[in-house]
Design a protein around this motif. Structure first.
Motif, PDB file in Angstrom:
ATOM      1  N   TYR A 112       0.840  -1.190   0.000  1.00 26.12           N
ATOM      2  CA  TYR A 112       0.000   0.000   0.000  1.00 26.12           C
ATOM      3  C   TYR A 112       0.883   1.251   0.000  1.00 26.12           C
ATOM      4  CZ  TYR A 112       0.996  -0.485   5.023  1.00 26.12           C
ATOM      5  OH  TYR A 112       1.617  -0.654   6.236  1.00 26.12           O
ATOM      6  N   THR A 113       0.247   2.371  -0.228  1.00 29.22           N
ATOM      7  CA  THR A 113       0.915   3.668  -0.186  1.00 29.22           C
ATOM      8  C   THR A 113       0.112   4.574   0.717  1.00 29.22           C
ATOM      9  OG1 THR A 113       1.753   3.401  -2.436  1.00 29.22           O
ATOM     10  CG2 THR A 113       1.723   5.642  -1.531  1.00 29.22           C
ATOM     11  N   CYS A 169       5.223  10.767   1.250  1.00 29.56           N
ATOM     12  CA  CYS A 169       4.513   9.498   1.120  1.00 29.56           C
ATOM     13  C   CYS A 169       5.436   8.337   1.482  1.00 29.56           C
ATOM     14  CB  CYS A 169       3.965   9.312  -0.286  1.00 29.56           C
ATOM     15  SG  CYS A 169       5.216   9.288  -1.577  1.00 29.56           S
ATOM     16  N   THR A 227       5.646   4.087   0.728  1.00 27.78           N
ATOM     17  CA  THR A 227       5.094   2.940   0.028  1.00 27.78           C
ATOM     18  C   THR A 227       5.579   1.657   0.684  1.00 27.78           C
ATOM     19  OG1 THR A 227       6.932   2.874  -1.545  1.00 27.78           O
ATOM     20  CG2 THR A 227       5.021   4.192  -2.147  1.00 27.78           C
ATOM     21  N   HIS A 232       6.111  -2.342  -0.159  1.00 34.05           N
ATOM     22  CA  HIS A 232       6.183  -3.284  -1.277  1.00 34.05           C
ATOM     23  C   HIS A 232       7.237  -4.325  -0.946  1.00 34.05           C
ATOM     24  CE1 HIS A 232       6.008  -4.888  -5.288  1.00 34.05           C
ATOM     25  NE2 HIS A 232       7.281  -4.624  -5.499  1.00 34.05           N
ATOM     26  N   SER A 254       9.777  -0.512   3.023  1.00 29.10           N
ATOM     27  CA  SER A 254       9.179   0.813   2.934  1.00 29.10           C
ATOM     28  C   SER A 254      10.107   1.751   2.168  1.00 29.10           C
ATOM     29  CB  SER A 254       8.936   1.391   4.330  1.00 29.10           C
ATOM     30  OG  SER A 254       8.016   0.617   5.057  1.00 29.10           O
ATOM     31  N   THR A 293      10.307   6.035   1.136  1.00 28.52           N
ATOM     32  CA  THR A 293       9.710   7.336   1.425  1.00 28.52           C
ATOM     33  C   THR A 293      10.129   8.366   0.386  1.00 28.52           C
ATOM     34  OG1 THR A 293      11.538   7.927   2.906  1.00 28.52           O
ATOM     35  CG2 THR A 293       9.598   6.903   3.908  1.00 28.52           C
ATOM     36  N   GLU A 334       1.588  -0.216  -4.467  1.00 23.98           N
ATOM     37  CA  GLU A 334       2.710   0.719  -4.512  1.00 23.98           C
ATOM     38  C   GLU A 334       2.404   1.778  -5.559  1.00 23.98           C
ATOM     39  OE1 GLU A 334       6.364  -0.899  -5.956  1.00 23.98           O
ATOM     40  OE2 GLU A 334       7.599   0.550  -4.870  1.00 23.98           O
ATOM     41  N   ALA A 341       3.369   5.620  -7.093  1.00 21.31           N
ATOM     42  CA  ALA A 341       4.266   6.768  -7.175  1.00 21.31           C
ATOM     43  C   ALA A 341       4.135   7.364  -8.567  1.00 21.31           C
ATOM     44  CB  ALA A 341       5.700   6.364  -6.872  1.00 21.31           C
ATOM     45  N   CYS A 398       5.900  11.492  -5.122  1.00 19.66           N
ATOM     46  CA  CYS A 398       4.663  10.924  -4.613  1.00 19.66           C
ATOM     47  C   CYS A 398       3.560  11.034  -5.661  1.00 19.66           C
ATOM     48  CB  CYS A 398       4.219  11.656  -3.353  1.00 19.66           C
ATOM     49  SG  CYS A 398       5.323  11.454  -1.940  1.00 19.66           S
TER      50      CYS A 398
END
Length: 136
Positions: A32-33, A50, A52, A54, A58, A60, A104, A106, A117
């Motif tokens: 998730y994000t 933000c 993410t 995956h 994580s 950022t 994920e 972006a 983000c």
């Protein structure tokens, strides 16, 4: 359904720090994000940072204006996202929101070709927000 609840806002003097929290729940997996935004009445919503998730890791990203003043972090085991706000100024006064989307998510900057983000239109879960007021 994903639910988000922010906390930690309040009145703070210029130059001081504040930590916001966002308790999240409802994701069906660890992909998730989740992001922090802020909005001043009458102005457009502004994305801050933000995170993410995956493959168990994580990542950022930060908006350019942050310039090291704010730090995003998460306790994924406790399903809590944080935003550390340092050296706050009156212009940081706003309602701060956390938002989330499955997967994920972006984007790529068209000027730098670096990851940024995803825009707010990509996020489909939003918290009610927490007010931060910076004033002496």
């Amino acid at each position: 359904e994903v639910q988000l609840v922010e906390s930690g806002g309040g009145l703070v003097q210029p130059g001081k720090s504040l930590t916001l929290s966002c308790a999240y729940s409802g994701f069906t997996d660890d992909e998730y994000t989740i992001a922090w935004f802020r909005q001043v009445p009458g102005k457009e919503r502004e994305e801050i940072s933000c995170l993410t998730r995956h493959n168990g890791k994580s990542k950022t990203l930060y908006a350019d204006f942050v310039m090291g003043r704010f730090t995003i972090s998460a306790d994924t085991a406790e399903h809590t996202l944080y935003l550390q706000l340092n050296t706050l100024q009156p212009e940081d006064t706003a309602v701060y929101y956390c938002a989330a989307v499955d997967g994920e998510m972006a984007a790529i900057s068209t000027t730098t070709l670096e990851p940024i983000c995803a825009p707010d239109s990509e996020f489909n879960y939003w918290g009610p927000g927490t007010q931060v007021t910076v004033s002496s």
